[in-house]
Scaffold this motif. Structure first.
Motif, short mmCIF file in Angstrom:
data_model
loop_
_atom_site.label_atom_id
_atom_site.label_comp_id
_atom_site.label_asym_id
_atom_site.label_seq_id
_atom_site.Cartn_x
_atom_site.Cartn_y
_atom_site.Cartn_z
N ALA A 1 17.28 -3.30 -12.54
CA ALA A 1 16.31 -2.91 -11.53
C ALA A 1 16.70 -3.57 -10.21
CB ALA A 1 14.90 -3.34 -11.93
N SER A 2 16.18 -2.96 -9.16
CA SER A 2 16.33 -3.58 -7.84
C SER A 2 15.02 -3.40 -7.11
CB SER A 2 17.49 -2.97 -7.05
OG SER A 2 17.29 -1.59 -6.86
N GLY A 3 14.73 -4.33 -6.25
CA GLY A 3 13.48 -4.27 -5.51
C GLY A 3 13.64 -4.78 -4.10
N VAL A 4 12.71 -4.35 -3.28
CA VAL A 4 12.62 -4.81 -1.90
C VAL A 4 11.21 -5.35 -1.70
CG1 VAL A 4 12.72 -4.15 0.54
CG2 VAL A 4 14.26 -3.06 -1.12
N MET A 5 11.13 -6.53 -1.15
CA MET A 5 9.83 -7.17 -0.90
C MET A 5 9.75 -7.56 0.57
SD MET A 5 9.96 -9.78 -4.17
CE MET A 5 8.71 -10.85 -3.51
N ARG A 6 8.53 -7.77 1.00
CA ARG A 6 8.37 -8.36 2.33
C ARG A 6 7.34 -9.48 2.23
NH1 ARG A 6 7.02 -2.66 4.01
NH2 ARG A 6 5.02 -2.40 3.06
N ARG A 7 7.53 -10.44 3.12
CA ARG A 7 6.62 -11.58 3.21
C ARG A 7 5.59 -11.22 4.27
NH1 ARG A 7 8.17 -17.30 2.16
NH2 ARG A 7 10.25 -16.47 2.01
N THR A 8 4.33 -11.30 3.92
CA THR A 8 3.25 -11.00 4.86
C THR A 8 2.41 -12.27 5.06
OG1 THR A 8 1.58 -10.38 3.22
CG2 THR A 8 3.14 -8.65 3.90
N ALA A 9 1.43 -12.17 5.91
CA ALA A 9 0.53 -13.30 6.12
C ALA A 9 -0.22 -13.65 4.83
CB ALA A 9 -0.46 -12.97 7.24
N LYS A 10 -0.40 -12.67 3.95
CA LYS A 10 -1.11 -12.89 2.69
C LYS A 10 -0.18 -13.28 1.54
CE LYS A 10 -4.80 -9.66 3.77
NZ LYS A 10 -5.50 -8.45 3.36
N LYS B 1 0.82 -1.20 0.00
CA LYS B 1 0.00 0.00 0.00
C LYS B 1 0.86 1.26 0.00
CE LYS B 1 -4.56 0.54 1.72
NZ LYS B 1 -5.57 0.17 2.60
N ASN B 2 1.96 1.22 0.74
CA ASN B 2 2.88 2.36 0.80
C ASN B 2 4.09 2.13 -0.09
OD1 ASN B 2 4.07 0.35 2.28
ND2 ASN B 2 4.69 1.67 3.98
N GLY B 3 3.95 1.24 -1.08
CA GLY B 3 5.05 0.91 -1.97
C GLY B 3 5.50 2.07 -2.84
N VAL B 4 6.75 2.01 -3.28
CA VAL B 4 7.36 3.06 -4.09
C VAL B 4 7.86 2.45 -5.39
CG1 VAL B 4 9.34 4.66 -4.21
CG2 VAL B 4 8.06 4.40 -2.07
N TYR B 5 7.63 3.18 -6.48
CA TYR B 5 8.16 2.78 -7.79
C TYR B 5 8.96 3.96 -8.33
CZ TYR B 5 8.37 0.64 -12.43
OH TYR B 5 8.81 0.06 -13.59
N ILE B 6 10.21 3.70 -8.71
CA ILE B 6 11.07 4.72 -9.29
C ILE B 6 11.37 4.28 -10.73
CG2 ILE B 6 13.27 5.94 -9.14
CD1 ILE B 6 13.25 5.29 -6.13
N GLY B 7 10.96 5.11 -11.68
CA GLY B 7 11.18 4.80 -13.09
C GLY B 7 12.50 5.35 -13.60
N THR B 8 12.66 5.34 -14.91
CA THR B 8 13.92 5.73 -15.52
C THR B 8 14.10 7.24 -15.64
OG1 THR B 8 12.97 5.52 -17.72
CG2 THR B 8 14.13 3.59 -16.83
N ASP B 9 13.02 8.00 -15.65
CA ASP B 9 13.11 9.45 -15.74
C ASP B 9 13.24 10.04 -14.34
OD1 ASP B 9 12.36 11.83 -17.85
OD2 ASP B 9 11.63 12.31 -15.84
N LYS B 10 13.97 11.13 -14.21
CA LYS B 10 14.20 11.70 -12.87
C LYS B 10 12.90 12.19 -12.21
CE LYS B 10 15.41 16.36 -14.39
NZ LYS B 10 16.49 17.34 -14.46
#
Length: 165
Positions: free
Chosen positions: A121-130, A56-65
């Motif tokens: 690309a790089s990403g950060v994930m978390r494991r939740t109950a869902k 829900k509070n996730g962030v996406y950073i694309g190729t443009d500044k």
């Protein structure tokens, strides 16, 4: 002082151990790879599940500044692409997966085949109950070192132009 120094050295060595990619054949890594591959496929086929896979509070950073969005702003920005029935298509060429000791936090880096050429690309994930959710993702165009000066010059020229401001 010696105890502090020793603690710092041990901490640095523990970070080195964490930075080792996980075994690609492990069940956890296979699940993570399947999740990220499906996320990319959701975008390629403009499936709304793409955004559901982001925190829900996730962030996406694309190729443009200018491309720094939270999930909902990113979803709004992407509406015209998803309305066409196909957005962007990223296929992993290579992916390294890393996990915290408790396997609740996952980070990865990947090389991607895209319409822009090879991207990183790089990403950060978390494991939740869902299940998994992507908390942070950053995409960049992989610029080969032999052409980096030319690309840098082109960007500087573009940004110096009145239309770019």
């Amino acid at each position: 002082m010696k105890k502090t120094l020793l603690a710092c050295i041990l901490f640095i060595f523990s970070l080195g151990a964490l930075a080792q990619p996980s075994d690609p054949a492990s069940p956890d890594v296979r699940l993570i790879n399947a999740f990220v591959d499906e996320w990319h496929d959701d975008a390629a086929h403009a499936r709304p599940a793409y955004f559901d896979k982001m925190a829900k509070n996730g962030v996406y950073i694309g190729t443009d500044k200018t491309e720094l969005w939270n999930r909902d702003a990113f979803k709004e920005w992407a509406k015209p692409y998803f309305a066409k029935g196909a957005a962007w298509s990223f296929k992993a060429i290579r992916r390294n997966v890393y996990m915290s000791a408790d396997k609740k936090f996952i980070w990865f880096d990947e090389l991607l085949d895209t319409r822009m050429g090879v991207c990183q690309a790089s990403g950060v994930m978390r494991r939740t109950a869902k299940g998994f959710e992507i908390a942070h993702y950053q995409l960049s165009i992989a610029v080969p070192n032999p052409v980096a000066d030319k690309v840098t010059r082109t960007i500087k020229e573009f940004e110096a132009a009145p239309a770019a401001k």
